[in-house]
Design a protein around this motif. Structure first.
Motif, mmCIF file in Angstrom:
data_model
loop_
_atom_site.group_PDB
_atom_site.id
_atom_site.type_symbol
_atom_site.label_atom_id
_atom_site.label_comp_id
_atom_site.label_asym_id
_atom_site.label_seq_id
_atom_site.Cartn_x
_atom_site.Cartn_y
_atom_site.Cartn_z
ATOM 1 N N LEU A 31 3.941 -21.006 32.831
ATOM 2 C CA LEU A 31 3.092 -21.234 31.374
ATOM 3 C C LEU A 31 3.900 -20.253 30.503
ATOM 4 C CD1 LEU A 31 -0.500 -20.525 32.756
ATOM 5 C CD2 LEU A 31 0.223 -22.629 31.671
ATOM 6 N N ALA A 32 4.483 -19.155 30.969
ATOM 7 C CA ALA A 32 5.245 -18.307 29.945
ATOM 8 C C ALA A 32 6.465 -19.068 29.470
ATOM 9 C CB ALA A 32 5.564 -17.007 30.713
ATOM 10 N N THR A 33 7.287 -19.904 30.370
ATOM 11 C CA THR A 33 8.369 -20.614 30.057
ATOM 12 C C THR A 33 7.973 -21.417 28.902
ATOM 13 O OG1 THR A 33 9.201 -20.434 31.945
ATOM 14 C CG2 THR A 33 10.309 -21.989 30.878
ATOM 15 N N GLY A 34 7.067 -22.239 28.993
ATOM 16 C CA GLY A 34 6.677 -23.268 27.990
ATOM 17 C C GLY A 34 6.154 -22.455 26.772
ATOM 18 N N HIS A 69 -8.404 -21.773 43.854
ATOM 19 C CA HIS A 69 -6.929 -21.586 43.737
ATOM 20 C C HIS A 69 -6.182 -22.529 43.086
ATOM 21 C CE1 HIS A 69 -6.734 -23.018 47.606
ATOM 22 N NE2 HIS A 69 -5.373 -23.385 47.282
ATOM 23 N N ILE A 70 -5.031 -22.271 42.437
ATOM 24 C CA ILE A 70 -4.372 -23.333 41.885
ATOM 25 C C ILE A 70 -3.272 -23.942 43.011
ATOM 26 C CG2 ILE A 70 -2.751 -23.956 40.037
ATOM 27 C CD1 ILE A 70 -3.427 -21.311 38.347
ATOM 28 N N ASP A 71 -3.319 -25.270 43.063
ATOM 29 C CA ASP A 71 -2.562 -25.962 44.014
ATOM 30 C C ASP A 71 -1.302 -26.601 43.548
ATOM 31 O OD1 ASP A 71 -1.364 -27.031 46.136
ATOM 32 O OD2 ASP A 71 -2.706 -28.700 46.183
ATOM 33 N N ILE A 72 -0.341 -25.777 43.216
ATOM 34 C CA ILE A 72 1.048 -26.262 42.407
ATOM 35 C C ILE A 72 2.053 -27.063 43.246
ATOM 36 C CG2 ILE A 72 3.073 -25.070 41.313
ATOM 37 C CD1 ILE A 72 1.642 -22.763 40.711
ATOM 38 N N THR A 73 2.033 -28.140 42.590
ATOM 39 C CA THR A 73 2.876 -29.271 43.050
ATOM 40 C C THR A 73 4.024 -29.615 41.842
ATOM 41 O OG1 THR A 73 1.533 -31.046 41.995
ATOM 42 C CG2 THR A 73 1.201 -30.312 44.352
ATOM 43 N N VAL A 74 5.000 -30.445 42.096
ATOM 44 C CA VAL A 74 5.912 -30.554 40.962
ATOM 45 C C VAL A 74 5.162 -31.073 39.806
ATOM 46 C CG1 VAL A 74 7.988 -32.036 40.483
ATOM 47 C CG2 VAL A 74 7.853 -31.088 42.834
ATOM 48 N N VAL A 75 4.276 -32.003 40.020
ATOM 49 C CA VAL A 75 3.511 -32.588 38.755
ATOM 50 C C VAL A 75 2.767 -31.391 37.895
ATOM 51 C CG1 VAL A 75 1.839 -34.170 37.936
ATOM 52 C CG2 VAL A 75 3.437 -34.887 39.694
ATOM 53 N N VAL A 76 2.138 -30.632 38.738
ATOM 54 C CA VAL A 76 1.159 -29.398 38.308
ATOM 55 C C VAL A 76 2.176 -28.456 37.735
ATOM 56 C CG1 VAL A 76 -0.239 -27.555 38.980
ATOM 57 C CG2 VAL A 76 -0.602 -29.793 40.009
ATOM 58 N N GLY A 77 3.282 -28.262 38.119
ATOM 59 C CA GLY A 77 4.406 -27.218 37.525
ATOM 60 C C GLY A 77 4.755 -27.737 36.296
ATOM 61 N N ILE A 78 5.013 -29.207 36.092
ATOM 62 C CA ILE A 78 5.457 -29.763 34.795
ATOM 63 C C ILE A 78 4.132 -29.567 33.755
ATOM 64 C CG2 ILE A 78 6.003 -31.806 33.470
ATOM 65 C CD1 ILE A 78 7.667 -32.570 36.203
ATOM 66 N N LEU A 79 3.068 -29.920 34.146
ATOM 67 C CA LEU A 79 1.885 -29.668 33.481
ATOM 68 C C LEU A 79 1.689 -28.313 32.898
ATOM 69 C CD1 LEU A 79 -0.736 -32.178 35.153
ATOM 70 C CD2 LEU A 79 0.612 -32.647 32.900
ATOM 71 N N LEU A 80 1.937 -27.484 33.852
ATOM 72 C CA LEU A 80 1.749 -25.912 33.321
ATOM 73 C C LEU A 80 2.650 -25.565 32.337
ATOM 74 C CD1 LEU A 80 1.351 -24.301 36.944
ATOM 75 C CD2 LEU A 80 -0.287 -24.353 34.957
ATOM 76 N N VAL A 81 4.030 -26.087 32.437
ATOM 77 C CA VAL A 81 4.919 -25.739 31.424
ATOM 78 C C VAL A 81 4.728 -26.376 30.126
ATOM 79 C CG1 VAL A 81 7.546 -26.226 30.601
ATOM 80 C CG2 VAL A 81 6.952 -25.440 33.055
ATOM 81 N N GLY A 112 1.439 -22.097 23.239
ATOM 82 C CA GLY A 112 2.206 -21.223 22.371
ATOM 83 C C GLY A 112 2.418 -21.548 20.965
ATOM 84 N N ILE A 113 2.518 -22.590 20.545
ATOM 85 C CA ILE A 113 2.476 -23.285 19.075
ATOM 86 C C ILE A 113 0.913 -22.732 18.588
ATOM 87 C CG2 ILE A 113 1.942 -25.101 17.516
ATOM 88 C CD1 ILE A 113 3.808 -26.441 19.736
ATOM 89 N N LEU A 114 -0.184 -23.040 19.502
ATOM 90 C CA LEU A 114 -1.358 -22.276 19.007
ATOM 91 C C LEU A 114 -1.547 -20.794 18.759
ATOM 92 C CD1 LEU A 114 -3.860 -24.615 20.871
ATOM 93 C CD2 LEU A 114 -3.364 -24.661 18.481
ATOM 94 N N SER A 115 -0.754 -20.282 19.622
ATOM 95 C CA SER A 115 -0.846 -18.527 19.481
ATOM 96 C C SER A 115 -0.297 -18.272 18.141
ATOM 97 C CB SER A 115 0.097 -18.246 20.780
ATOM 98 O OG SER A 115 0.175 -16.878 20.605
ATOM 99 N N ALA A 116 0.998 -18.568 17.994
ATOM 100 C CA ALA A 116 1.601 -18.412 16.893
ATOM 101 C C ALA A 116 0.983 -18.896 15.482
ATOM 102 C CB ALA A 116 3.060 -18.940 16.729
ATOM 103 N N LEU A 117 0.440 -19.800 15.589
ATOM 104 C CA LEU A 117 -0.142 -20.353 14.463
ATOM 105 C C LEU A 117 -1.748 -19.554 13.920
ATOM 106 C CD1 LEU A 117 0.245 -24.170 14.346
ATOM 107 C CD2 LEU A 117 1.051 -22.832 12.779
ATOM 108 N N LEU A 118 -2.295 -19.235 15.199
ATOM 109 C CA LEU A 118 -3.466 -18.804 14.973
ATOM 110 C C LEU A 118 -3.662 -17.277 15.327
ATOM 111 C CD1 LEU A 118 -5.755 -21.692 16.527
ATOM 112 C CD2 LEU A 118 -4.787 -21.656 14.334
ATOM 113 N N GLY A 119 -2.492 -16.703 15.636
ATOM 114 C CA GLY A 119 -2.648 -15.164 16.121
ATOM 115 C C GLY A 119 -3.405 -14.660 17.343
#
Length: 266
Positions: A83-86, A131-143, A150-157
């Motif tokens: 999540l942080a990477t994205g 709990h979160i079951d992380i697969t390759v697809v889930v990992g991509i979706l998390l990013v 991140g976009i919302l965070s910067a725009l909305l504070g």
């Protein structure tokens, strides 16, 4: 760095904002942006400056909150890293958009995002054993989710927790405590990234952010302690009431004629 036309807020008002934000941050696993921004707006700060100041104030709160949930074993490290990477990418994009979009657009984006969160809190009541079951697809979706938040965070504070906690529960199957702890952890690099952009663009009041953020980080452990003693359903109900109150206050301030019941126009 701050615009010289920014209002001078009293330290007492900033301390009170910080204390309330810290309690809500620990209790609900959010950075507190959806609390800080409306309160700064009510005190007369402009939307862009309030957004930039808020996302900076979130940093110490997120650090203390994440550590608190780590001690309880309620953080999914891999999910937080993805999540942080994205989010780092998203905050850079959002920080630049903040310079382009007008104040009125940002206000309504903030309000609509806030109102969309409320019904989501009633769709699913998470189990504490999930709990979160992380697969390759889930990992991509998390990013990808991290980029959007991140976009919302910067725009909305906001730190993103107000979006991320429901998303981790509804879409990725996390329990409410893991969602809160993971959300706070992923906010740390996102807040740093957004702050660098906002500082360059003179959209942050560092003094106000420091007072609010440090005060919130001191009070945050109390909220984390309380979070263990309320059920997920109670947490959702309380969170939704907080968001409704925030929305009403924002509308009342920006459009006071909408709430002047019983008054005749002269």
């Amino acid at each position: 760095m701050v615009d010289s036309t920014a209002p001078r807020l009293s330290p007492i008002s900033l301390l009170l904002i910080g204390a309330f934000t810290g309690l809500m941050s620990g209790l609900f696993g959010v950075g507190g942006g959806f609390i800080i921004v409306p309160l700064l707006l009510l005190l007369g700060m402009k939307q862009k400056l309030a957004a930039g100041t808020s996302v900076t104030a979130i940093l110490p709160t997120a650090i203390v909150g994440a550590i608190g949930y780590m001690t309880l074993g309620q953080v999914d490290w891999l999910a937080a890293i993805l999540l942080a990477t994205g989010m780092i990418v998203g905050t850079q994009v959002g920080g630049r958009l903040l310079q382009i979009l007008p104040e009125s657009v940002l206000f309504w984006m903030f309000l609509v995002a806030l109102l969309l969160i409320i019904p989501s809190l009633f769709l699913v009541v998470p189990s504490r054993d999930a709990h979160i079951d992380i697969t390759v697809v889930v990992g991509i979706l998390l990013v990808i989710t991290g980029v959007i938040v991140g976009i919302l965070s910067a725009l909305l504070g906001v730190g993103g927790g107000i979006v991320m906690v429901p998303v981790l529960v509804l879409l990725f199957g996390a329990n409410d405590l893991v969602a809160k702890g993971t959300s706070l952890l992923m906010m740390i690099p996102g807040s740093i990234s957004a702050t660098t952009v906002n500082y360059r663009n003179k959209n942050v009041d560092l003094k106000a952010a420091a007072i609010v953020g440090i005060t919130a980080s001191v009070v945050s452990p109390l909220g984390i302690w309380l979070a263990e003693f309320i059920t997920p359903k109670q947490s959702n109900y309380a969170f939704s009431l907080l968001l409704i109150f925030t929305a009403v206050q924002l509308i009342a301030r920006r459009y006071p004629h909408w709430v002047r019941f019983g008054k005749k126009e002269k």
